[in-house]
Design a protein around this motif. Structure first.
Motif, mmCIF file in Angstrom:
data_model
loop_
_atom_site.group_PDB
_atom_site.id
_atom_site.type_symbol
_atom_site.label_atom_id
_atom_site.label_comp_id
_atom_site.label_asym_id
_atom_site.label_seq_id
_atom_site.Cartn_x
_atom_site.Cartn_y
_atom_site.Cartn_z
ATOM 1 N N ASN A 23 0.872 -1.158 0.000
ATOM 2 C CA ASN A 23 0.000 0.000 0.000
ATOM 3 C C ASN A 23 0.915 1.216 0.000
ATOM 4 O O ASN A 23 1.700 1.412 0.932
ATOM 5 N N ARG A 126 -7.675 2.606 -10.569
ATOM 6 C CA ARG A 126 -9.048 2.526 -10.046
ATOM 7 C C ARG A 126 -9.621 3.926 -9.816
ATOM 8 O O ARG A 126 -9.038 4.730 -9.095
ATOM 9 N N ALA A 132 -19.845 10.838 -1.664
ATOM 10 C CA ALA A 132 -19.411 10.727 -0.262
ATOM 11 C C ALA A 132 -17.958 10.251 -0.202
ATOM 12 O O ALA A 132 -17.539 9.409 -1.001
ATOM 13 N N PRO A 133 -17.182 10.778 0.736
ATOM 14 C CA PRO A 133 -15.769 10.396 0.836
ATOM 15 C C PRO A 133 -15.596 8.881 1.000
ATOM 16 O O PRO A 133 -16.387 8.235 1.684
ATOM 17 N N ALA A 134 -14.567 8.327 0.393
ATOM 18 C CA ALA A 134 -14.264 6.895 0.539
ATOM 19 C C ALA A 134 -13.853 6.612 1.978
ATOM 20 O O ALA A 134 -13.174 7.431 2.607
ATOM 21 N N THR A 135 -14.280 5.481 2.514
ATOM 22 C CA THR A 135 -13.850 5.093 3.867
ATOM 23 C C THR A 135 -12.971 3.848 3.790
ATOM 24 O O THR A 135 -11.845 3.850 4.252
ATOM 25 N N HIS A 136 -13.492 2.788 3.175
ATOM 26 C CA HIS A 136 -12.727 1.538 3.109
ATOM 27 C C HIS A 136 -11.540 1.650 2.152
ATOM 28 O O HIS A 136 -10.512 1.030 2.374
ATOM 29 N N LYS A 138 -10.023 4.542 1.089
ATOM 30 C CA LYS A 138 -9.384 5.859 1.152
ATOM 31 C C LYS A 138 -7.895 5.734 0.790
ATOM 32 O O LYS A 138 -7.204 4.885 1.337
ATOM 33 N N GLN A 140 -6.762 4.621 -1.919
ATOM 34 C CA GLN A 140 -6.527 3.493 -2.817
ATOM 35 C C GLN A 140 -7.335 3.608 -4.104
ATOM 36 O O GLN A 140 -7.300 2.707 -4.943
ATOM 37 N N SER A 195 -17.690 -0.186 -2.221
ATOM 38 C CA SER A 195 -18.263 1.108 -1.843
ATOM 39 C C SER A 195 -18.957 1.834 -2.980
ATOM 40 O O SER A 195 -19.309 3.000 -2.826
#
Lengths: 270, 270
Positions: A23, A126, A132-136, A138, A140, A195
């Protein structure tokens, strides 16, 4: 000191290829830097826990800040004849808790080189399409707020396939000897992510110019959004002018997915 | 103080339903706690930035420590007539940088309740099958080192479908009035994730007992690994004894995926 450095790169030492996943978020890119965390530095530090260093590893692609690895390949030279699986286990132990993992390892010949023997690189980019903001995911995915016309983007992308002078899609700091490259694949698909709807770009070539994939994706996003026509991509390519490129998109949606070699190296590749 | 608390829950105030996504990693679960971060607390704190508090929100499912939300639903009562979209935007602004996002919002009737009006909950559980430590999905999958027999697991899972006394699959601290529940779906599939093969469990029922999904998955994993036969799952169920359950698996592979209501609430549901 000199002896150590020399010994480390001696062709008489057993060479092992590593398939590396990471990551990119906490790293200032692949390449070792003096005062910033890097993926290369993390792996070299882990190697020093196994055999006295310094260690210098070489990678197929030197990914930029925030760019991720799924199938990055590097090689290292060691003094001991390590069993590749045991080496990967030991490295993963010492890499914790960093988000870097050796997912496969294999013994290679002394003249095999992670970068120079490679004949193909494949990238994944990707995009997450939602407000809405990415959570899972974020850090990536590249997140955008509007829908994208996949067919128009693919039509634009098709102009880029084959042998071209890619000066338009090359960063000003690119060190490649020539801007002429052959693009073998640029396939775009919409997939349902955890998401929300994602657009995946699959990009494949023998080698790439600096920022080439991010320049492609940033330009094609403009086509998908309707600001550019598919034909504008051809015009931009033909201009052979960096100024004709669309906006370069951020790096955190980019993954070095796979590196190809003339002979399969890893069990997980066959 | 009393007035404020009363006013907050007054039936005369406009009620808004929120669809909530969150990464459970940094939270000690959904429910507000005195000295630990919680998802409920994060959203209530964000509400206090918009209207004087205290605010108390109610959720369809109170997820445990480390458990994630994809389609959790909560409701809040506000003094002002907020446009639902503007409210979600304002909340997302104040929730940053926490991994919590309001992905949809809708005005609902005063007697609509996120928990008591719900008629269905759907969970997703993700297992990542590989040896090297997860990097991209760390804390978002349960990782195991061996292959799983999907067909055997599905055969075992089928014994759990329908109306049963689920005492075996219920934690000792479960507060439900009865262990008798109807399980509507337990579908298992193998999918290719970014970092390797994953097994996804899709579990659906009107309501669940505490730790029921994690007890199911932990038990079925034993079937997939070959330690249990599919019939052993039926025996465990029929035992109506907590001691007959397989190991309860960790919570960080679990996602509250969707909550169903008699009438669709959100645009993103239709």
């Amino acid at each position: 000191m000199l002896g150590g450095r020399f010994a480390c790169n001696s062709p008489r030492m057993p060479r092992i290829a590593l398939k590396v996943e990471y990551n990119g978020k906490p790293f200032a890119g692949w390449q070792r830097q003096k005062d910033q965390p890097s993926v290369q530095g993390a792996i070299e530090d882990a190697l020093c826990k196994l055999e006295p260093g310094p260690h210098t590893i070489a990678a197929a692609g030197r990914t930029d800040t925030g760019v991720h690895g799924l199938g990055q390949v590097a090689h290292c030279d060691l003094q001991k004849e390590w069993d590749p699986f045991r080496l990967s286990e030991a490295l993963n132990h010492h890499l914790k808790p960093l988000p870097v993992a050796i997912v496969d390892a294999a013994r290679v010949d002394e003249d095999w080189h992670a970068r120079f023997t490679a004949v193909e690189r494949q990238y994944l980019f990707r995009i997450l399409m939602r407000r809405a903001p990415a959570t899972h995911d974020k850090g990536q995915v590249w997140q955008i707020n509007h829908a994208l016309d996949i067919e128009a983007m693919q039509e634009g992308a098709n102009h880029l396939l084959g042998l071209h002078d890619f000066t338009t899609f090359r960063s000003s700091i690119c060190q490649a000897a020539s801007p002429v490259k052959t693009l073998d694949e640029l396939r775009i698909e919409q997939v349902q992510g955890l998401s929300g709807p994602e657009v995946h770009f699959h990009v494949r070539a023998r080698s790439f110019l600096h920022n080439q994939v991010r320049s492609f994706v940033g330009t094609l996003e403009r086509v998908g959004a309707g600001s550019w026509t598919p034909d504008d991509v051809r015009s931009a390519l033909e201009a052979q002018d960096r100024a004709a490129c669309g906006p370069v998109c951020p790096g955190h949606g980019l993954y070095l997915a796979r590196v190809g070699y003339p002979d399969p190296v890893f069990k997980t590749d066959s």
